[in-house]
Write a protein that holds these residues in place. Sequence first.
Motif, PDB file in Angstrom:
ATOM      1  N   LEU A 268       0.827  -1.214   0.000  1.00 32.09           N
ATOM      2  CA  LEU A 268       0.000   0.000   0.000  1.00 32.09           C
ATOM      3  C   LEU A 268       0.858   1.260   0.000  1.00 32.09           C
ATOM      4  N   LEU A 271       2.313   1.667  -3.429  1.00 33.49           N
ATOM      5  CA  LEU A 271       1.259   2.106  -4.338  1.00 33.49           C
ATOM      6  C   LEU A 271       1.001   3.603  -4.177  1.00 33.49           C
ATOM      7  N   LEU A 272       1.002   4.075  -2.941  1.00 33.67           N
ATOM      8  CA  LEU A 272       0.777   5.500  -2.689  1.00 33.67           C
ATOM      9  C   LEU A 272       1.919   6.347  -3.249  1.00 33.67           C
ATOM     10  N   LEU A 291      -5.562   0.844  -6.687  1.00 38.16           N
ATOM     11  CA  LEU A 291      -6.125   1.239  -5.392  1.00 38.16           C
ATOM     12  C   LEU A 291      -7.646   1.096  -5.403  1.00 38.16           C
ATOM     13  N   LYS A 292      -8.271   1.451  -6.511  1.00 39.28           N
ATOM     14  CA  LYS A 292      -9.719   1.303  -6.647  1.00 39.28           C
ATOM     15  C   LYS A 292     -10.122  -0.165  -6.529  1.00 39.28           C
ATOM     16  N   CYS A 295      -9.710  -1.319  -2.793  1.00 41.19           N
ATOM     17  CA  CYS A 295     -10.715  -0.764  -1.873  1.00 41.19           C
ATOM     18  C   CYS A 295     -12.123  -1.281  -2.162  1.00 41.19           C
ATOM     19  N   ARG A 302      -9.651  -1.427   3.887  1.00 45.82           N
ATOM     20  CA  ARG A 302      -9.845   0.028   3.808  1.00 45.82           C
ATOM     21  C   ARG A 302      -9.242   0.768   5.006  1.00 45.82           C
ATOM     22  N   VAL A 305      -5.644   1.206   4.400  1.00 45.13           N
ATOM     23  CA  VAL A 305      -5.430   2.250   3.386  1.00 45.13           C
ATOM     24  C   VAL A 305      -5.509   3.628   4.042  1.00 45.13           C
ATOM     25  N   THR A 310      -3.595   7.927   3.244  1.00 43.70           N
ATOM     26  CA  THR A 310      -4.047   8.013   1.846  1.00 43.70           C
ATOM     27  C   THR A 310      -4.990   9.184   1.614  1.00 43.70           C
ATOM     28  N   VAL A 332     -12.637   6.292  -4.781  1.00 40.34           N
ATOM     29  CA  VAL A 332     -11.896   5.700  -3.651  1.00 40.34           C
ATOM     30  C   VAL A 332     -12.217   6.440  -2.352  1.00 40.34           C
TER      31      VAL A 332
END
Length: 442
Positions: A268, A271-272, A291-292, A295, A302, A305, A310, A332
């Motif tokens: 995560l 990814l961010l 990410l979509k 989630c 979630r 995240v 996020t 998201v």
Amino acid sequence: MPQYQPSKETSKLDAFLGLDNKALLKVAEKLELKVMIEEMESSTSIDDVPAVFICPISLEPMQEPVTLSTGQTYERSNIVKWFSLGHRTCPITMQELWDDDDGGNSLTPNNTLSHLILTWFSHKYIAMKKKLEDVQGRVSELLDTLKKVKGQARVRALKELHKLVESHVEARKSVLENNGVALVSSLLGPFTSHAVGSEAIGIIVNFDLSSELKRDLVNPAKVSLLVDIMNEGTIETKMNCAKLIQILLMEGKNDIQNYEIVSSLSLLVGLLRLIRDKKHPNGVLIGLKLLKSICSSYESVRSSVVSIGTIPQLIELLPNWNNECLEIALYVLDLLSTIPEGILALKQCPKIVPNVVKLLMRVSENCTQFALSILLAIYKIAPEECASQAVEAGLAPKLLLVIQSGCNPVLKQMSSEFLKMCSLNYSANILISKCMLTTTIQ
């Protein structure tokens, strides 16, 4: 195909275009021009065709060029169609034609140009075939090499294969025919170097993976390598890693192994980082799509995240993104607003309410619905503060526009309810004045 004997004029033109007439004439006799063009278009782009070979009507290479009395040349089928539509002029010069011309009786075959077109495409076709054969042979050699070598030799072989796979359709076909995807996948493991892993992943994402291969790639050791590379690789490698994870998640969305992948904080965080990279819009879009997927398919993830920050980072980046990225990001944020931690994080973002109000009726109907849903979530935990900031930011006129527009009924209902809730904090006169509408509408 009847043999064509070139004149002195065509020989000179052949020399000018760099064509070896004697070597190519035999090929031209055996091949149909239409077949050559179709094969070349399916295997590679033809972007250097001489302008004189292009029909002015279709803007495609001519196969049966004919010349009118005006001196202009067209593909026979195109000019015949032009006449069948009732035209009696030359398409380029707009000169009126003789009766024989528009009846098709004076469409003179342009043999010189026909010969040049056939010879030029024969030359290109042979070169393309030779290149494709070389590519296929080289792919086969590289796959054999990968079975034998290690260390830097393996890295070099993978890099070359990676370039071929990305550049040539025939290279991808050859890899599939030689079971190369499984071979490259087998190189990934707990002791694989990042250099090898990066190139292998870059190759794998170019193919549709079988269910068996996907199950092999969700092996914990391979996933761990994938996440490590995503955090430390180049931007291209990060994008490839995100693409591969997206592919793997398609195989059984609620699978336990997939849950272990997406619940990794290291994944995560990586990814961010990809999403925050403003210099590479393609990477941002790939990251947002992943990410979509995470989630929407894994509700229990979630909270993780949200825990890595996020929400404030997405809110900060919203003004920099295009419409496609904006819609995914708002989707998201809307999903994250369904959990207590998410609502609290949204409320704590500076200027969250006015910034989200700006997005209403600006991008798309979906964006408006997601933005309104986010505002309603904030309103539930801080009604007075949210209503005040929203109305001051111009919420009321936007909601009225939604209600009066052709938006879907659900969105209209949401807008109506939110407008009523906001009116509880204002007198009717003040709320109307905030709408900044004309006297007639008031």
